[in-house]
Scaffold this motif. Structure first.
Motif, PDB file in Angstrom:
ATOM      1  N   GLU A  22       0.824  -1.210   0.000  1.00  9.27           N
ATOM      2  CA  GLU A  22       0.000   0.000   0.000  1.00  9.27           C
ATOM      3  C   GLU A  22       0.856   1.258   0.000  1.00  9.27           C
ATOM      4  O   GLU A  22       0.565   2.233  -0.713  1.00  9.27           O
ATOM      5  N   GLU A  23       1.920   1.241   0.788  1.00 12.90           N
ATOM      6  CA  GLU A  23       2.806   2.401   0.857  1.00 12.90           C
ATOM      7  C   GLU A  23       3.514   2.633  -0.475  1.00 12.90           C
ATOM      8  O   GLU A  23       3.641   3.769  -0.937  1.00 12.90           O
ATOM      9  N   THR A  24       3.934   1.544  -1.112  1.00 10.99           N
ATOM     10  CA  THR A  24       4.601   1.651  -2.408  1.00 10.99           C
ATOM     11  C   THR A  24       3.657   2.208  -3.465  1.00 10.99           C
ATOM     12  O   THR A  24       4.038   3.072  -4.265  1.00 10.99           O
ATOM     13  N   LEU A  25       2.426   1.726  -3.480  1.00  5.25           N
ATOM     14  CA  LEU A  25       1.436   2.230  -4.425  1.00  5.25           C
ATOM     15  C   LEU A  25       1.183   3.723  -4.224  1.00  5.25           C
ATOM     16  O   LEU A  25       1.019   4.482  -5.193  1.00  5.25           O
ATOM     17  N   SER A  26       1.147   4.163  -2.973  1.00  4.36           N
ATOM     18  CA  SER A  26       0.946   5.575  -2.682  1.00  4.36           C
ATOM     19  C   SER A  26       2.075   6.415  -3.259  1.00  4.36           C
ATOM     20  O   SER A  26       1.842   7.478  -3.854  1.00  4.36           O
ATOM     21  N   PHE A  27       3.302   5.942  -3.122  1.00  2.10           N
ATOM     22  CA  PHE A  27       4.452   6.680  -3.660  1.00  2.10           C
ATOM     23  C   PHE A  27       4.447   6.672  -5.193  1.00  2.10           C
ATOM     24  O   PHE A  27       4.855   7.653  -5.823  1.00  2.10           O
ATOM     25  N   ILE A  28       3.988   5.572  -5.795  1.00  6.13           N
ATOM     26  CA  ILE A  28       3.874   5.527  -7.254  1.00  6.13           C
ATOM     27  C   ILE A  28       2.887   6.592  -7.729  1.00  6.13           C
ATOM     28  O   ILE A  28       3.152   7.337  -8.682  1.00  6.13           O
ATOM     29  N   GLU A  29       1.755   6.697  -7.058  1.00  8.48           N
ATOM     30  CA  GLU A  29       0.727   7.664  -7.440  1.00  8.48           C
ATOM     31  C   GLU A  29       1.196   9.099  -7.241  1.00  8.48           C
ATOM     32  O   GLU A  29       0.756  10.019  -7.942  1.00  8.48           O
ATOM     33  N   GLN A  30       2.124   9.293  -6.286  1.00  5.83           N
ATOM     34  CA  GLN A  30       2.679  10.629  -6.048  1.00  5.83           C
ATOM     35  C   GLN A  30       3.890  10.925  -6.934  1.00  5.83           C
ATOM     36  O   GLN A  30       4.400  12.040  -6.926  1.00  5.83           O
ATOM     37  N   GLY A  31       4.331   9.911  -7.695  1.00  4.37           N
ATOM     38  CA  GLY A  31       5.484  10.100  -8.566  1.00  4.37           C
ATOM     39  C   GLY A  31       6.804  10.202  -7.832  1.00  4.37           C
ATOM     40  O   GLY A  31       7.766  10.788  -8.339  1.00  4.37           O
ATOM     41  N   LYS A  32       6.886   9.620  -6.631  1.00  2.25           N
ATOM     42  CA  LYS A  32       8.104   9.690  -5.821  1.00  2.25           C
ATOM     43  C   LYS A  32       8.969   8.456  -6.088  1.00  2.25           C
ATOM     44  O   LYS A  32       8.894   7.453  -5.384  1.00  2.25           O
TER      45      LYS A  32
END
Length: 267
Positions: A92-102
């Motif tokens: 979940e944390e990785t997906l959040s960073f993907i969506e933020q472009g980080k």
């Protein structure tokens, strides 16, 4: 009468269990799951009981339990309730960073997962859930998110691959007609390297395979893996078949191409 206890080095344990030495050390340092003995020079030594415990850990991971929750289950101090979705806690944390472009944070989580989990678990409970979520039809930014994910995975896997791919191991070839920047190619290459192979990677294959037989024979390659998602044409299939026959090698399709060409020349 003293009974001699057989002891195994960390490399031997890695070969016996399929868990790489980096992960074994992380399980010890971070979670206290293993307490190996030490030689006078500080090298770790494991017993048969340690190996049995590693297999127990793997069994819990296969059930979708995150590594941080395994210890009390091994000790029998808590009960396990099967999760609805088998994915590790970093997803979940990785997906959040993907969506933020980080990108850097995505790579940090990927490297963390690689350190803590065997590659099989990583594929099933980290890589695949992330890819499935990104690829869902209702994601309007699917192309962008997949580009971010692909870039990070390739960079990470290539850097690790260079460290674990050892020439002393069994030689094999990973070949793809897709771009070298396709992360599935490097995922397969890294998996094979972790499994004790010395992997040669050839991507962006186009035109004839003339001359490839010399490379295979020179490196004594006996296994070839073709990674891809798209159908090959008859000329490409004929060249692969000729290569298999000439070099007396095994061939396995990986990815969607496996279903597309199921049964081709005995593969």
């Amino acid at each position: 009468m003293n009974v001699e206890v057989k002891l195994y080095s960390i490399s031997e344990v890695s070969e016996l269990t399929g868990v790489n030495s980096v992960t074994l050390r992380a399980w010890q340092r971070r979670y206290g799951l293993l307490v190996p003995q030490r030689t006078p020079k500080g090298h770790r030594l494991y017993t048969d009981n340690d190996i049995a415990k590693i297999h127990d850990i793997l069994a819990w991971l296969d059930k979708g339990v995150s590594i941080g929750k395994v210890k009390p289950l091994l000790e029998g101090t808590v009960e396990h309730h099967q999760p609805d979705i088998e994915k590790i806690e970093l997803v979940e944390e990785t997906l959040s960073f993907i969506e933020q472009g980080k990108l850097q944070q995505v790579e940090n989580r990927l490297r963390e997962a690689l350190k803590l989990y065997p590659f099989k678990t990583l594929e099933e409970q980290f890589l695949q859930p992330i890819e499935d979520y990104i690829s869902r039809t209702q994601n309007p930014l699917k192309a962008l998110h997949m580009s971010i994910w692909n870039t990070v995975v390739v960079q990470c896997f290539v850097s690790i691959f260079g460290k674990v791919n050892a020439e002393k191991n069994t030689p094999c070839l990973v070949m793809s007609y897709a771009s070298i920047n396709n992360h599935h190619v490097w995922q397969q290459a890294l998996k094979l390297a972790y499994d004790g192979n010395y992997v040669t990677v050839l991507c962006d294959i186009s035109g004839k395979l003339t001359g490839l037989s010399s490379l295979l024979q020179d490196q004594q390659v006996k296994a070839m893996y073709i990674v891809g998602e798209n159908k090959l044409d008859n000329k490409q299939l004929a060249e692969i078949e000729s290569l298999i026959s000439e070099c007396d090698i095994t061939c396995e399709f990986i990815g969607s191409i496996k279903n597309i060409h199921q049964g081709e020349f005995g593969v």
